[in-house]
Structures are given as C-alpha cells and as structure tokens.
Design a protein around this motif. Structure first.
Motif, PDB file in Angstrom:
ATOM      1  N   PHE A   1       0.821  -1.195   0.000  1.00 27.53           N
ATOM      2  CA  PHE A   1       0.000   0.000   0.000  1.00 27.53           C
ATOM      3  C   PHE A   1       0.862   1.255   0.000  1.00 27.53           C
ATOM      4  O   PHE A   1       1.835   1.362   0.747  1.00 27.53           O
ATOM      5  CB  PHE A   1      -0.921   0.013   1.227  1.00 27.53           C
ATOM      6  N   LYS A   2       0.465   2.211  -0.854  1.00 26.64           N
ATOM      7  CA  LYS A   2       1.181   3.483  -0.899  1.00 26.64           C
ATOM      8  C   LYS A   2       0.697   4.396   0.230  1.00 26.64           C
ATOM      9  O   LYS A   2      -0.411   4.255   0.745  1.00 26.64           O
ATOM     10  CB  LYS A   2       0.942   4.151  -2.250  1.00 26.64           C
ATOM     11  N   LEU A   3       1.578   5.343   0.595  1.00 31.91           N
ATOM     12  CA  LEU A   3       1.236   6.271   1.676  1.00 31.91           C
ATOM     13  C   LEU A   3       0.030   7.127   1.309  1.00 31.91           C
ATOM     14  O   LEU A   3      -0.828   7.412   2.157  1.00 31.91           O
ATOM     15  CB  LEU A   3       2.449   7.160   1.989  1.00 31.91           C
ATOM     16  N   SER A   4      -0.078   7.511   0.020  1.00 35.33           N
ATOM     17  CA  SER A   4      -1.216   8.322  -0.414  1.00 35.33           C
ATOM     18  C   SER A   4      -2.532   7.559  -0.292  1.00 35.33           C
ATOM     19  O   SER A   4      -3.555   8.139   0.096  1.00 35.33           O
ATOM     20  CB  SER A   4      -1.007   8.771  -1.863  1.00 35.33           C
ATOM     21  N   GLU A   5      -2.491   6.256  -0.583  1.00 35.17           N
ATOM     22  CA  GLU A   5      -3.709   5.449  -0.457  1.00 35.17           C
ATOM     23  C   GLU A   5      -4.108   5.284   1.003  1.00 35.17           C
ATOM     24  O   GLU A   5      -5.298   5.282   1.341  1.00 35.17           O
ATOM     25  CB  GLU A   5      -3.493   4.073  -1.101  1.00 35.17           C
ATOM     26  N   ILE A   6      -3.124   5.158   1.880  1.00 35.30           N
ATOM     27  CA  ILE A   6      -3.416   5.041   3.317  1.00 35.30           C
ATOM     28  C   ILE A   6      -4.059   6.326   3.831  1.00 35.30           C
ATOM     29  O   ILE A   6      -5.010   6.300   4.624  1.00 35.30           O
ATOM     30  CB  ILE A   6      -2.123   4.721   4.096  1.00 35.30           C
ATOM     31  N   LYS A   7      -3.552   7.482   3.362  1.00 31.55           N
ATOM     32  CA  LYS A   7      -4.123   8.759   3.777  1.00 31.55           C
ATOM     33  C   LYS A   7      -5.566   8.887   3.308  1.00 31.55           C
ATOM     34  O   LYS A   7      -6.443   9.337   4.056  1.00 31.55           O
ATOM     35  CB  LYS A   7      -3.293   9.907   3.222  1.00 31.55           C
ATOM     36  N   LYS A   8      -5.837   8.481   2.051  1.00 29.75           N
ATOM     37  CA  LYS A   8      -7.200   8.560   1.535  1.00 29.75           C
ATOM     38  C   LYS A   8      -8.142   7.651   2.325  1.00 29.75           C
ATOM     39  O   LYS A   8      -9.283   8.034   2.630  1.00 29.75           O
ATOM     40  CB  LYS A   8      -7.213   8.180   0.059  1.00 29.75           C
ATOM     41  N   SER A   9      -7.685   6.457   2.649  1.00 32.92           N
ATOM     42  CA  SER A   9      -8.513   5.535   3.437  1.00 32.92           C
ATOM     43  C   SER A   9      -8.746   6.089   4.839  1.00 32.92           C
ATOM     44  O   SER A   9      -9.835   5.903   5.413  1.00 32.92           O
ATOM     45  CB  SER A   9      -7.842   4.166   3.515  1.00 32.92           C
ATOM     46  N   PHE A  10      -7.759   6.779   5.386  1.00 33.24           N
ATOM     47  CA  PHE A  10      -7.913   7.386   6.712  1.00 33.24           C
ATOM     48  C   PHE A  10      -8.971   8.489   6.683  1.00 33.24           C
ATOM     49  O   PHE A  10      -9.804   8.605   7.592  1.00 33.24           O
ATOM     50  CB  PHE A  10      -6.567   7.947   7.186  1.00 33.24           C
ATOM     51  N   VAL A  11      -8.972   9.292   5.605  1.00 39.86           N
ATOM     52  CA  VAL A  11      -9.983  10.334   5.451  1.00 39.86           C
ATOM     53  C   VAL A  11     -11.379   9.721   5.316  1.00 39.86           C
ATOM     54  O   VAL A  11     -12.355  10.219   5.894  1.00 39.86           O
ATOM     55  CB  VAL A  11      -9.652  11.228   4.236  1.00 39.86           C
ATOM     56  N   VAL A  12     -11.468   8.625   4.569  1.00 46.98           N
ATOM     57  CA  VAL A  12     -12.753   7.932   4.430  1.00 46.98           C
ATOM     58  C   VAL A  12     -13.253   7.447   5.778  1.00 46.98           C
ATOM     59  O   VAL A  12     -14.449   7.563   6.106  1.00 46.98           O
ATOM     60  CB  VAL A  12     -12.605   6.756   3.440  1.00 46.98           C
ATOM     61  N   ALA A  13     -12.352   6.906   6.593  1.00 45.57           N
ATOM     62  CA  ALA A  13     -12.739   6.425   7.921  1.00 45.57           C
ATOM     63  C   ALA A  13     -13.258   7.571   8.788  1.00 45.57           C
ATOM     64  O   ALA A  13     -14.251   7.418   9.510  1.00 45.57           O
ATOM     65  CB  ALA A  13     -11.551   5.743   8.585  1.00 45.57           C
ATOM     66  N   LEU A  14     -12.595   8.746   8.724  1.00 46.88           N
ATOM     67  CA  LEU A  14     -13.059   9.899   9.492  1.00 46.88           C
ATOM     68  C   LEU A  14     -14.451  10.348   9.043  1.00 46.88           C
ATOM     69  O   LEU A  14     -15.296  10.707   9.876  1.00 46.88           O
ATOM     70  CB  LEU A  14     -12.061  11.051   9.346  1.00 46.88           C
ATOM     71  N   TRP A  15     -14.697  10.323   7.731  1.00 45.41           N
ATOM     72  CA  TRP A  15     -16.006  10.700   7.218  1.00 45.41           C
ATOM     73  C   TRP A  15     -17.082   9.734   7.697  1.00 45.41           C
ATOM     74  O   TRP A  15     -18.187  10.151   8.073  1.00 45.41           O
ATOM     75  CB  TRP A  15     -15.984  10.753   5.697  1.00 45.41           C
ATOM     76  N   PHE A  16     -16.789   8.439   7.689  1.00 45.18           N
ATOM     77  CA  PHE A  16     -17.761   7.453   8.166  1.00 45.18           C
ATOM     78  C   PHE A  16     -18.049   7.649   9.647  1.00 45.18           C
ATOM     79  O   PHE A  16     -19.195   7.515  10.095  1.00 45.18           O
ATOM     80  CB  PHE A  16     -17.244   6.037   7.902  1.00 45.18           C
ATOM     81  N   ILE A  17     -17.008   7.964  10.419  1.00 45.53           N
ATOM     82  CA  ILE A  17     -17.224   8.209  11.847  1.00 45.53           C
ATOM     83  C   ILE A  17     -18.109   9.433  12.040  1.00 45.53           C
ATOM     84  O   ILE A  17     -19.043   9.440  12.859  1.00 45.53           O
ATOM     85  CB  ILE A  17     -15.868   8.402  12.560  1.00 45.53           C
ATOM     86  N   PHE A  18     -17.854  10.480  11.256  1.00 44.26           N
ATOM     87  CA  PHE A  18     -18.637  11.716  11.367  1.00 44.26           C
ATOM     88  C   PHE A  18     -20.099  11.488  10.978  1.00 44.26           C
ATOM     89  O   PHE A  18     -21.020  11.985  11.645  1.00 44.26           O
ATOM     90  CB  PHE A  18     -17.998  12.791  10.478  1.00 44.26           C
ATOM     91  N   LEU A  19     -20.335  10.741   9.895  1.00 42.96           N
ATOM     92  CA  LEU A  19     -21.697  10.536   9.408  1.00 42.96           C
ATOM     93  C   LEU A  19     -22.508   9.616  10.313  1.00 42.96           C
ATOM     94  O   LEU A  19     -23.726   9.782  10.444  1.00 42.96           O
ATOM     95  CB  LEU A  19     -21.656   9.971   7.985  1.00 42.96           C
ATOM     96  N   THR A  20     -21.872   8.637  10.897  1.00 41.24           N
ATOM     97  CA  THR A  20     -22.586   7.663  11.729  1.00 41.24           C
ATOM     98  C   THR A  20     -22.554   7.996  13.212  1.00 41.24           C
ATOM     99  O   THR A  20     -23.155   7.266  14.008  1.00 41.24           O
ATOM    100  CB  THR A  20     -21.988   6.258  11.519  1.00 41.24           C
ATOM    101  N   PHE A  21     -21.871   9.071  13.579  1.00 37.42           N
ATOM    102  CA  PHE A  21     -21.718   9.408  15.003  1.00 37.42           C
ATOM    103  C   PHE A  21     -23.059   9.590  15.718  1.00 37.42           C
ATOM    104  O   PHE A  21     -23.263   9.025  16.805  1.00 37.42           O
ATOM    105  CB  PHE A  21     -20.856  10.666  15.137  1.00 37.42           C
ATOM    106  N   PRO A  22     -24.010  10.368  15.164  1.00 34.20           N
ATOM    107  CA  PRO A  22     -25.271  10.560  15.900  1.00 34.20           C
ATOM    108  C   PRO A  22     -26.082   9.285  16.078  1.00 34.20           C
ATOM    109  O   PRO A  22     -26.878   9.186  17.028  1.00 34.20           O
ATOM    110  CB  PRO A  22     -26.026  11.572  15.023  1.00 34.20           C
ATOM    111  N   ILE A  23     -25.902   8.322  15.176  1.00 31.25           N
ATOM    112  CA  ILE A  23     -26.730   7.116  15.226  1.00 31.25           C
ATOM    113  C   ILE A  23     -26.046   6.002  16.019  1.00 31.25           C
ATOM    114  O   ILE A  23     -26.673   5.344  16.858  1.00 31.25           O
ATOM    115  CB  ILE A  23     -27.045   6.631  13.801  1.00 31.25           C
ATOM    116  N   MET A  24     -24.753   5.789  15.749  1.00 33.41           N
ATOM    117  CA  MET A  24     -24.051   4.645  16.305  1.00 33.41           C
ATOM    118  C   MET A  24     -23.368   4.938  17.641  1.00 33.41           C
ATOM    119  O   MET A  24     -23.070   4.009  18.401  1.00 33.41           O
ATOM    120  CB  MET A  24     -23.001   4.147  15.301  1.00 33.41           C
TER     121      MET A  24
END
Length: 417
Positions: A2-25
C-alpha cells in the motif's frame, strides 16, 4: 504494497464514516431516564472497519486496472501454470469462463440438480414457498434475457406482460370458469400479442429511447389496471383465484404448496430448454447478430423487423405464463403487484447473472430473491448488505456472475482446422 497516499485517503474515508454515523451509532438517548449513553466502542469499530474496507477496495481497483482479477490475486500463478498444460478448448477465457467442459460432468451436475429439486419440498414448507417464488423469477429472468441478453433490446416495462398473464387467468376464471391448465397457454399467447403490439411502434428505437418507451408501456399497463374498475376491480384487485387442479383431487395446504412448487420446477425447466434451443437456432443467431451490429446484420440479409418482433413476442410469452402461475400461487392479484420495481428486479437478475447466459440468469434469480429472505436475521442491515454486494459485483465483475462465452466455429478443410 500500500502506498502512503492510499493510506491517507482511506484514513480520510474512515473519518467521514465516523462523522456521518456518530449521531446514530455513538449517541444513545434514553428518553425514560433522560440520560445519554456514549458508545465509544462503536466509533472505533466503524473507524477501523471503514479504513480496512477502503484500503482493500483501493487495492482491488488498482489490481483490476493493472489487468489482474481479484481471483488471480488469491490463486497466484498456480492456476495459470496448470491451465497452460491443458488443451486449448479447455482453457478459460480472460473472464475466467471455460469454453468447453466435460459432458459427463455436466450430465452429473444437472442430474444431481434435478434430484435435489424433486426432494426439496420434503425439507421445509416455508423454504418451499420461497423457492417457488424464486423459480418464477427464473422464468421471468430467462424470458427477459431473450430481449435484453440475446437481442440487445433494453426493456424496462417487462412487468406489463407478467401482469397480462396474471389478469388473463383471474378474469377468465371469474367470468367463464376457465381453469389453470387452459389459462396457462392463453396467458402466454395474450402476452405475446401485447409484446408484438409494443414491438411495432418501437422498431426504429434503440438504447435509452427504447428503454423510456418500454418504461412508459409498463406504467400505462399498471395505471389501466388500477382505473378500469369494471373489468379489473381497480386497486381492490381480484381475490379467490383457484389453485391449479390435479384431476379433480382435493389437496391439503401442504400438498397444494408442493404441487405449485413442482409446477414451477416444470415451467422453469421448459423455459431453460426453450431458451437453450433458441440460442443454438437460426433465430437465436439472428438475434445475437442484431445485438452486435444492427446495420451489418441487416446488410447480411437478416430481417430486422421480424427479428425484433420475434424477440418481443418470445420474451412476453414466458412472462405471461409466469403471470398465470403467480396468480394461481397467491390466489389474489392487484396492480400493486406489478410496479416498476418488479421490472427493475427482473432486469437486475439478467445483468447480475450475465446477459445472454442461461446458467447465470438462474443463479442471479436465486441470489436476488433468496438472499434478502435469508438476511432477515440481520434486520435493518439486510438491504444495506444486499445493495453493497451488488455494487461490489458490478464494479469488479461487470460482465455478470457467469459471462456469456462466444462460440467459435471452425471450418474443416481436408482434415485441417
């Protein structure tokens, strides 16, 4: 790796999922005690899970862009080395589909499948009912496969022919006392007439324009059924449709379920046989030629008008028979049973299974109809899992579960191919 840029993008995706599901989960409000419970464990689970899924997703996309399939990443080069020693006729294509297979293996597989189908009703009554519904969608999928998979005619109003068959049996039985076995061919024939009536005005249409017209035809049929109260009883529908008869014998509830199941198996087998023979016939080759290039096929002497009408007629015939079986199985029909969603499901069966592939359509029908039923245990997440699996399938295998393999014809000239 895995490239460092791909890891950063996946990390951003994880933060977005946490933000979107925070009120429910994460936040849980107890209205009785006026208290808030913070479920931090859920937040970490969502973050880690979405990060890993995003990372694997990007890796598979890069591998696909590089010309490697996900299966080859798991098996490595061992399969390729083994198949390199095999005869040319037994090698798989780029899609992983074997061109020719051992006839003995095929006969054994189909024999075991027939035995399993005959013994299945003795396992569970509920499972038998579900499988009967799946078999009806197998018939519908194979019928639509003639128009979409073989002829290349995008059809979004296929449920209209399904409705014609169902209402044919219901109305003929209600007004004239005609039974199931007499209504079965009549439903198919009347649906064929409607198919030809639809095919005539759309002969010059292709692609999206054809899809819009067929969609409108399906909605027109449903609205007509809802508003023609004098004939169809409108939204109230038609009830007390009799079950299929068996030489005047009285059947119990369980025996009736088994009988309808065996009828569905027989009609599905008949549809498989008919579509298989169609594929290998002169008409089938004309349909496939028209699908590839309409102008070139017309220049080669194929009557495009007759070929298109044949595709619409044959496709509608099987939908009409499936509609008669549906009315006999449920005993009640109304216009809400024939909405656009049904056409979308049938089209999804064809696309997911593999356009033009008989076995692929069968597998696609079983997956799309049975999987939501068996995912009921996961509650509200079942449709989310179902939709996600279809998205993954269409991205990494857009040709379907079993791609249709082109036949190769060789000319024997004095013993040389």
């Amino acid at each position: 790796m895995f490239k460092l840029s791909e890891i950063k993008k996946s990390f951003v995706v994880a933060l977005w999922f946490i933000f979107l599901t925070f009120p429910i989960m994460v936040i849980k409000v107890n209205t009785i005690e006026n208290a808030i419970t913070w479920r931090w464990r859920n937040m970490f689970m969502i973050g880690i899970g979405s990060f890993l899924v995003s990372l694997i997703w990007r890796y598979l996309q890069e591998s696909q862009a590089a010309g490697k399939s996900p299966l080859s990443l798991l098996t490595g080069n061992r399969l390729a080395k083994r198949m390199a020693k095999a005869p040319l006729s037994d090698r798989p294509t780029k899609d992983g589909v074997i061109r020719e297979s051992n006839p003995m293996i095929q006969r054994t597989f189909y024999g075991l499948l027939v035995v399993a189908a005959l013994l299945f009703p003795f396992v569970n009554q509920y499972q038998t009912t579900i499988l009967t519904t799946a078999l009806m969608y197998v018939i519908l999928g194979l019928g639509l496969n003639i128009a979409v998979g073989l002829a290349g005619l995008l059809h979004l109003g296929y449920v209209a022919f399904y409705a014609v068959g169902a209402y044919t049996y219901a109305l003929l039985n209600m007004h004239f006392g005609i039974g199931f076995w007499a209504a079965l061919p009549l439903g198919g024939i009347l649906a064929t007439v409607f198919g030809i009536a639809l095919g005539i005005p759309v002969l010059r249409l292709r692609g999206d324009y054809l899809a819009i017209v067929t969609l409108g035809f399906g909605e027109m049929t449903r609205i007509t059924l809802e508003n023609w109260d004098a004939l169809t009883h409108g939204p109230s529908g038609i009830a007390q449709i009799p079950k299929p008869g068996l030489f005047g014998m009285e059947l119990t509830t369980q025996q009736g379920i088994m009988y309808v199941y065996y009828l569905a198996v027989g009609l599905a087998a008949l549809t498989v046989f008919a579509t298989y023979r169609l594929q290998n016939s002169r008409i089938g080759r004309a349909l496939m030629a028209m699908r590839e290039d309409e102008i070139a096929s017309q220049a080669m002497g194929i009557n495009i008008t007759r070929t298109k009408l044949t595709a619409f007629a044959l496709s509608a015939f099987f939908a009409g028979m499936a509609g008669v079986l549906f009315a006999a199985k449920t005993g009640f029909i109304n216009p809400q049973s024939f909405t656009f969603m049904e056409s979308a499901i049938i089209l999804s069966i064809v696309v997911l299974g593999g356009m033009g592939s008989i076995l692929g359509v069968i597998i696609g029908a079983l997956i799309l109809i049975l999987l939501p039923e068996y995912l009921r245990e996961v509650g509200n997440y079942r449709m989310l899992l179902f939709g996600a699996s279809m998205v993954v399938m269409m991205i990494f295998r857009p040709q379907g579960i079993i791609a249709n393999v082109r036949k190769i014809y060789k000319i024997d000239r004095g013993g040389r191919n």
